[in-house]
Design a protein around this motif. Structure first.
Motif, PDB file in Angstrom:
ATOM      1  N   UNK A 191      63.117 -62.162  -2.766  1.00 50.78           N
ATOM      2  CA  UNK A 191      64.246 -62.416  -3.175  1.00 50.78           C
ATOM      3  C   UNK A 191      65.841 -62.293  -2.816  1.00 50.78           C
ATOM      4  N   UNK A 192      66.663 -62.723  -3.580  1.00 48.92           N
ATOM      5  CA  UNK A 192      67.637 -63.107  -3.252  1.00 48.92           C
ATOM      6  C   UNK A 192      69.225 -62.845  -4.159  1.00 48.92           C
ATOM      7  N   UNK A 193      70.172 -62.942  -4.142  1.00 46.93           N
ATOM      8  CA  UNK A 193      71.258 -63.300  -4.838  1.00 46.93           C
ATOM      9  C   UNK A 193      71.470 -63.933  -5.498  1.00 46.93           C
ATOM     10  N   UNK A 194      71.882 -63.461  -6.610  1.00 42.44           N
ATOM     11  CA  UNK A 194      72.414 -65.024  -7.929  1.00 42.44           C
ATOM     12  C   UNK A 194      73.755 -64.571  -8.332  1.00 42.44           C
ATOM     13  N   UNK A 195      73.927 -63.743  -9.300  1.00 46.27           N
ATOM     14  CA  UNK A 195      75.638 -62.922  -9.547  1.00 46.27           C
ATOM     15  C   UNK A 195      75.887 -61.635  -8.635  1.00 46.27           C
ATOM     16  N   UNK A 196      75.123 -61.307  -7.849  1.00 48.38           N
ATOM     17  CA  UNK A 196      75.201 -60.549  -6.412  1.00 48.38           C
ATOM     18  C   UNK A 196      76.073 -60.461  -6.326  1.00 48.38           C
ATOM     19  N   UNK A 197      77.529 -59.510  -5.699  1.00 46.55           N
ATOM     20  CA  UNK A 197      78.331 -59.401  -4.688  1.00 46.55           C
ATOM     21  C   UNK A 197      78.452 -57.669  -4.036  1.00 46.55           C
ATOM     22  N   UNK A 198      79.249 -58.324  -3.032  1.00 43.78           N
ATOM     23  CA  UNK A 198      79.842 -56.245  -2.836  1.00 43.78           C
ATOM     24  C   UNK A 198      80.164 -55.459  -4.222  1.00 43.78           C
ATOM     25  N   UNK A 230      59.076 -56.902 -15.564  1.00 40.67           N
ATOM     26  CA  UNK A 230      58.037 -55.754 -16.019  1.00 40.67           C
ATOM     27  C   UNK A 230      58.475 -54.536 -16.541  1.00 40.67           C
ATOM     28  N   UNK A 231      60.467 -54.182 -16.584  1.00 42.32           N
ATOM     29  CA  UNK A 231      60.983 -53.488 -17.841  1.00 42.32           C
ATOM     30  C   UNK A 231      60.910 -51.961 -16.655  1.00 42.32           C
ATOM     31  N   UNK A 232      60.926 -51.851 -15.408  1.00 40.54           N
ATOM     32  CA  UNK A 232      60.463 -51.213 -14.906  1.00 40.54           C
ATOM     33  C   UNK A 232      62.076 -51.191 -13.675  1.00 40.54           C
ATOM     34  N   UNK A 233      61.950 -50.706 -12.810  1.00 41.99           N
ATOM     35  CA  UNK A 233      63.056 -50.054 -11.078  1.00 41.99           C
ATOM     36  C   UNK A 233      62.346 -51.294 -10.424  1.00 41.99           C
ATOM     37  N   UNK A 234      63.115 -52.018  -9.790  1.00 45.39           N
ATOM     38  CA  UNK A 234      62.445 -53.664  -9.381  1.00 45.39           C
ATOM     39  C   UNK A 234      62.012 -52.943  -7.397  1.00 45.39           C
ATOM     40  N   UNK A 235      61.035 -53.787  -7.411  1.00 42.34           N
ATOM     41  CA  UNK A 235      60.280 -53.111  -6.344  1.00 42.34           C
ATOM     42  C   UNK A 235      60.740 -53.972  -4.903  1.00 42.34           C
ATOM     43  N   UNK A 236      62.025 -55.353  -5.233  1.00 41.26           N
ATOM     44  CA  UNK A 236      61.453 -56.589  -4.900  1.00 41.26           C
ATOM     45  C   UNK A 236      63.445 -55.692  -4.617  1.00 41.26           C
ATOM     46  N   UNK A 237      64.617 -55.368  -4.855  1.00 41.13           N
ATOM     47  CA  UNK A 237      65.777 -55.056  -4.340  1.00 41.13           C
ATOM     48  C   UNK A 237      65.719 -53.924  -4.964  1.00 41.13           C
ATOM     49  N   UNK A 238      66.569 -53.566  -3.676  1.00 39.67           N
ATOM     50  CA  UNK A 238      66.944 -51.462  -3.861  1.00 39.67           C
ATOM     51  C   UNK A 238      67.613 -51.487  -2.640  1.00 39.67           C
ATOM     52  N   UNK A 239      68.537 -50.690  -3.150  1.00 42.25           N
ATOM     53  CA  UNK A 239      69.842 -50.374  -1.627  1.00 42.25           C
ATOM     54  C   UNK A 239      69.766 -48.181  -2.665  1.00 42.25           C
ATOM     55  N   UNK A 261      67.845 -63.180  -8.010  1.00 37.15           N
ATOM     56  CA  UNK A 261      66.681 -63.397  -8.454  1.00 37.15           C
ATOM     57  C   UNK A 261      65.469 -62.932  -7.401  1.00 37.15           C
ATOM     58  N   UNK A 262      63.462 -63.102  -8.335  1.00 39.97           N
ATOM     59  CA  UNK A 262      63.396 -62.171  -7.591  1.00 39.97           C
ATOM     60  C   UNK A 262      62.714 -63.374  -6.518  1.00 39.97           C
ATOM     61  N   UNK A 263      62.055 -64.261  -7.301  1.00 43.85           N
ATOM     62  CA  UNK A 263      60.627 -65.010  -6.230  1.00 43.85           C
ATOM     63  C   UNK A 263      62.607 -66.656  -5.145  1.00 43.85           C
ATOM     64  N   UNK A 264      62.595 -65.753  -4.405  1.00 43.85           N
ATOM     65  CA  UNK A 264      63.658 -66.712  -3.456  1.00 43.85           C
ATOM     66  C   UNK A 264      63.240 -67.892  -2.673  1.00 43.85           C
ATOM     67  N   UNK A 265      61.632 -67.069  -2.289  1.00 42.05           N
ATOM     68  CA  UNK A 265      61.507 -67.676  -1.351  1.00 42.05           C
ATOM     69  C   UNK A 265      59.989 -69.156  -1.967  1.00 42.05           C
ATOM     70  N   UNK A 266      59.478 -69.653  -1.771  1.00 41.66           N
ATOM     71  CA  UNK A 266      58.108 -70.360  -2.650  1.00 41.66           C
ATOM     72  C   UNK A 266      57.210 -69.594  -1.507  1.00 41.66           C
ATOM     73  N   UNK A 267      56.057 -69.500  -2.426  1.00 46.22           N
ATOM     74  CA  UNK A 267      54.780 -68.736  -1.596  1.00 46.22           C
ATOM     75  C   UNK A 267      54.022 -69.299  -0.384  1.00 46.22           C
ATOM     76  N   UNK A 268      54.079 -70.888  -0.217  1.00 46.24           N
ATOM     77  CA  UNK A 268      54.035 -71.254   1.405  1.00 46.24           C
ATOM     78  C   UNK A 268      54.997 -71.250   2.383  1.00 46.24           C
ATOM     79  N   UNK A 269      56.119 -70.565   2.208  1.00 46.25           N
ATOM     80  CA  UNK A 269      57.394 -69.949   2.996  1.00 46.25           C
ATOM     81  C   UNK A 269      56.500 -68.824   3.093  1.00 46.25           C
TER      82      UNK A 269
END
Length: 208
Positions: A1-8, A24-33, A120-128
């Protein structure tokens, strides 16, 4: 994952735990603080472990329903259940959730088709992702192994035993090909008989 509109500015000074709503309408498992020793992480990790350990077939594991967003959804549900709130369920909506010991969880964003607006959830492609797992971490990605595990028809607890404890000396069973360090990915097979030995079986002594 990576930032889209996110900033500090998205993280507030009094945030105790911060998630976005994923598709999935659930708390994100790919990004959290999350601040240290937060109950939601204790609940999430243990829910994920319980779900994985109780699998009756490792090849049918659905990550989204075990270690993924549903583990965090269960964690948030139990976090709120601690204070008598039993109405927290999917779909999770943004807002601040108050639990025991004045601990809080703040969730931002929208789910479904708008879930990538902040992170953005899929910031890296599958091969990466596969190359990072294989080359930099020295391990296989879950999706690489899942297809091979379907042939074994084994419970997760039995795999834990074989890889973590192992049978006592003298009780060894054929290896099931679940060690990522092994060269082959299948069960150990008996050596193939030589041509001479096959001929002796087909033509017993004294016959032509």
């Amino acid at each position: 994952s990576g930032p889209n509109s996110f900033n500090s500015s998205y993280i507030l000074p009094d945030d105790d735990a911060l998630f976005v709503v994923e598709n999935f309408d659930a708390p994100s498992q790919y990004w959290m603080a999350v601040s240290p020793k937060h109950p939601i992480m204790h609940y999430a990790v243990n829910h994920a472990l319980l779900r994985v350990m109780m699998l009756d077939e490792i090849g049918t594991l659905d990550a989204s329903l075990t270690t993924g967003p549903y583990a965090l959804l269960d964690a948030l549900t139990w976090f709120m259940y601690d204070v008598g709130v039993t109405t927290v369920k999917k779909p999770i909506v943004n807002g601040t959730y108050h639990g025991r010991y004045n601990r809080t969880v703040r969730i931002i964003g929208e789910g479904r088709t708008r879930s990538d607006e902040i992170i953005k959830r899929e910031y890296l492609g599958w091969n990466q992702k596969r190359d990072i797992y294989n080359d930099e971490m020295g391990m296989h990605h879950f999706q690489q192994m899942k297809r091979k595990w379907r042939a074994y028809n084994r419970t997760c607890l039995s795999v834990f035993y074989d890889l973590g404890v192992g049978p006592p000396k003298g009780f060894e069973a054929p290896r099931m090909g679940l060690d990522p360090r092994a060269k082959d990915d299948g069960p150990t097979r008996p050596p193939r008989a030589s041509r001479a030995s096959r001929a002796s079986v087909a033509s017993p002594a004294g016959t032509k």
